[in-house]
Design a protein around this motif. Structure first.
Motif, PDB file in Angstrom:
ATOM      1  N   LEU A   1      28.924  32.831  54.712  1.00  8.99           N
ATOM      2  CA  LEU A   1      28.075  33.989  54.971  1.00  8.99           C
ATOM      3  C   LEU A   1      27.754  34.964  53.708  1.00  8.99           C
ATOM      4  O   LEU A   1      26.574  35.173  53.732  1.00  8.99           O
ATOM      5  CB  LEU A   1      28.980  35.000  55.839  1.00  8.99           C
ATOM      6  N   LEU A   2      28.438  34.886  52.737  1.00  5.83           N
ATOM      7  CA  LEU A   2      27.883  35.635  51.287  1.00  5.83           C
ATOM      8  C   LEU A   2      26.844  34.648  50.727  1.00  5.83           C
ATOM      9  O   LEU A   2      25.870  35.383  50.290  1.00  5.83           O
ATOM     10  CB  LEU A   2      29.292  35.517  50.514  1.00  5.83           C
TER      11      LEU A   2
ATOM     12  N   VAL B   1      29.583  37.687  62.676  1.00  3.94           N
ATOM     13  CA  VAL B   1      30.603  37.713  61.792  1.00  3.94           C
ATOM     14  C   VAL B   1      32.028  37.487  62.642  1.00  3.94           C
ATOM     15  O   VAL B   1      32.237  38.191  63.646  1.00  3.94           O
ATOM     16  CB  VAL B   1      30.815  39.186  61.155  1.00  3.94           C
ATOM     17  N   PRO B   2      32.805  36.719  62.091  1.00  2.55           N
ATOM     18  CA  PRO B   2      33.959  36.007  62.839  1.00  2.55           C
ATOM     19  C   PRO B   2      35.030  37.292  63.110  1.00  2.55           C
ATOM     20  O   PRO B   2      35.420  37.164  64.207  1.00  2.55           O
ATOM     21  CB  PRO B   2      34.520  34.968  61.975  1.00  2.55           C
TER      22      PRO B   2
ATOM     23  N   GLU C   1      36.449  38.945  57.627  1.00  6.71           N
ATOM     24  CA  GLU C   1      35.229  38.555  56.747  1.00  6.71           C
ATOM     25  C   GLU C   1      34.063  39.676  56.569  1.00  6.71           C
ATOM     26  O   GLU C   1      33.408  39.437  55.804  1.00  6.71           O
ATOM     27  CB  GLU C   1      34.758  37.497  57.769  1.00  6.71           C
ATOM     28  N   LEU C   2      34.157  40.450  57.625  1.00 10.34           N
ATOM     29  CA  LEU C   2      33.309  41.716  57.442  1.00 10.34           C
ATOM     30  C   LEU C   2      33.528  42.540  56.212  1.00 10.34           C
ATOM     31  O   LEU C   2      32.727  42.940  55.305  1.00 10.34           O
ATOM     32  CB  LEU C   2      33.252  42.630  58.532  1.00 10.34           C
TER      33      LEU C   2
ATOM     34  N   LEU D   1      22.682  40.417  59.751  1.00  6.25           N
ATOM     35  CA  LEU D   1      23.755  40.375  58.925  1.00  6.25           C
ATOM     36  C   LEU D   1      23.786  41.518  57.917  1.00  6.25           C
ATOM     37  O   LEU D   1      24.824  42.119  58.026  1.00  6.25           O
ATOM     38  CB  LEU D   1      23.992  39.182  58.262  1.00  6.25           C
ATOM     39  N   GLU D   2      22.647  41.622  57.195  1.00  8.67           N
ATOM     40  CA  GLU D   2      22.600  42.836  56.606  1.00  8.67           C
ATOM     41  C   GLU D   2      22.600  44.152  57.219  1.00  8.67           C
ATOM     42  O   GLU D   2      23.377  45.213  56.559  1.00  8.67           O
ATOM     43  CB  GLU D   2      21.138  42.898  55.810  1.00  8.67           C
ATOM     44  N   GLY D   3      22.262  44.302  58.297  1.00 11.19           N
ATOM     45  CA  GLY D   3      22.238  45.629  59.056  1.00 11.19           C
ATOM     46  C   GLY D   3      23.656  46.091  59.448  1.00 11.19           C
ATOM     47  O   GLY D   3      24.177  46.848  59.316  1.00 11.19           O
ATOM     48  N   ILE D   4      24.392  44.847  59.909  1.00  6.48           N
ATOM     49  CA  ILE D   4      25.797  44.911  60.270  1.00  6.48           C
ATOM     50  C   ILE D   4      26.503  45.402  58.990  1.00  6.48           C
ATOM     51  O   ILE D   4      27.358  46.327  59.139  1.00  6.48           O
ATOM     52  CB  ILE D   4      26.213  43.764  60.718  1.00  6.48           C
ATOM     53  N   VAL D   5      26.569  44.698  57.788  1.00  4.47           N
ATOM     54  CA  VAL D   5      27.160  45.054  56.772  1.00  4.47           C
ATOM     55  C   VAL D   5      26.808  46.701  56.557  1.00  4.47           C
ATOM     56  O   VAL D   5      27.785  47.465  55.799  1.00  4.47           O
ATOM     57  CB  VAL D   5      26.986  44.185  55.659  1.00  4.47           C
TER      58      VAL D   5
END
Length: 260
Positions: A18-19, A75-76, A80-81, A36-40
């Motif tokens: 993911l990274l 995201v699992p 991992e998040l 993914l960017e929005g989640i982080v």
């Protein structure tokens, strides 16, 4: 001291994927509703505002207005998040809202000493913005693109100096450890005032009777010989003074080696 959280506590292979590669896009099915960017970004904002204890997949999903199961498609899990969050905030220039290219250009304009001072001050401000970082054991960091870029830029400041690879890593480790220690004291001091509702001034004022007894006893001559402003430096000022003395030592070491 132990912490309840540490980097790489989940599926390391999945975190690294993911990274470095992001989420694989499905060739079929509905268009993704999230990124993914929005989640982080949402997760970091939640931790900044409410602390790491508030961080959960459910809370992040609620913040984004989706169901928890939707989040798991990207995201699992929380571990991992957290790895993604760490790499996000540890990126060079993050604390100043700059890109890594802008940070690299800034460091390139500075000498080694000014560059290390800039890095140390930036690390202190990073902890101010994201105090939850101090709750995470990062002794075994995952090599994400942002964190690795930050390490590379720190090494670039030392380029051209007569230092071995071991010495370069040690210099960076010393600065990181020193600044982190002062930042920890700074954040804890701020948190205890918020949690108790008692300011530092009120706390020390409550001890005035004991201080007066101790002073009159004559048992602590060196303590009470201190000037009234002995404790007036801010934590950031203390950090800058200590960092300057560390760099004085490094400068002296380099001078002696260059004289050989």
């Amino acid at each position: 001291m132990t912490t309840a959280h540490h980097s790489g506590s989940g599926d390391i292979a999945r975190s690294l994927q993911l990274l470095w590669q992001g989420r694989e896009q499905a060739s079929r099915g509905p268009k993704p509703t999230l990124t993914l960017e929005g989640i982080v970004t949402a997760a970091v904002a939640l931790a900044d505002e409410e602390g790491l204890a508030a961080l959960s997949m459910r809370r992040v999903a609620a913040t984004l207005g989706v169901g928890t199961m939707t989040l798991y498609r990207y995201v699992p899990g929380k571990a991992e998040l957290l790895d993604l969050m760490l790499d996000r905030v540890n990126g060079p220039g993050e604390e100043a809202g700059e890109s890594s290219e802008e940070e690299a250009r800034r460091l390139g304009e500075l000498g080694w000493r000014e560059g290390l001072e800039h890095i140390g001050a930036g690390l202190f401000r990073l902890y101010e913005r994201h105090p939850w970082l101090l709750q995470i054991n990062q002794s075994r960091p995952l090599l994400g693109p942002n964190s690795l870029r930050g390490f590379d830029l720190a090494l670039s400041v030392l380029e051209g100096l007569r230092l071995t690879s071991q010495e370069k890593v040690t210099v960076i480790t010393i600065i990181d450890s020193f600044v982190t220690g002062i930042a920890r004291a700074h954040i804890l001091q701020r948190q205890v005032a918020e949690q108790t509702g008692i300011s530092d001034e009120e706390f020390w004022r409550a001890q005035t009777p004991i201080i007066e007894i101790a002073m009159s006893s004559g048992c602590y001559p060196h303590v009470f010989a201190l000037d009234e402003d002995a404790f007036s430096l801010s934590n950031e000022e203390t950090m800058r003074f200590g960092l300057a003395r560390i760099l004085d030592g490094l400068a002296s070491f380099l001078d002696s080696r260059n004289a050989d």
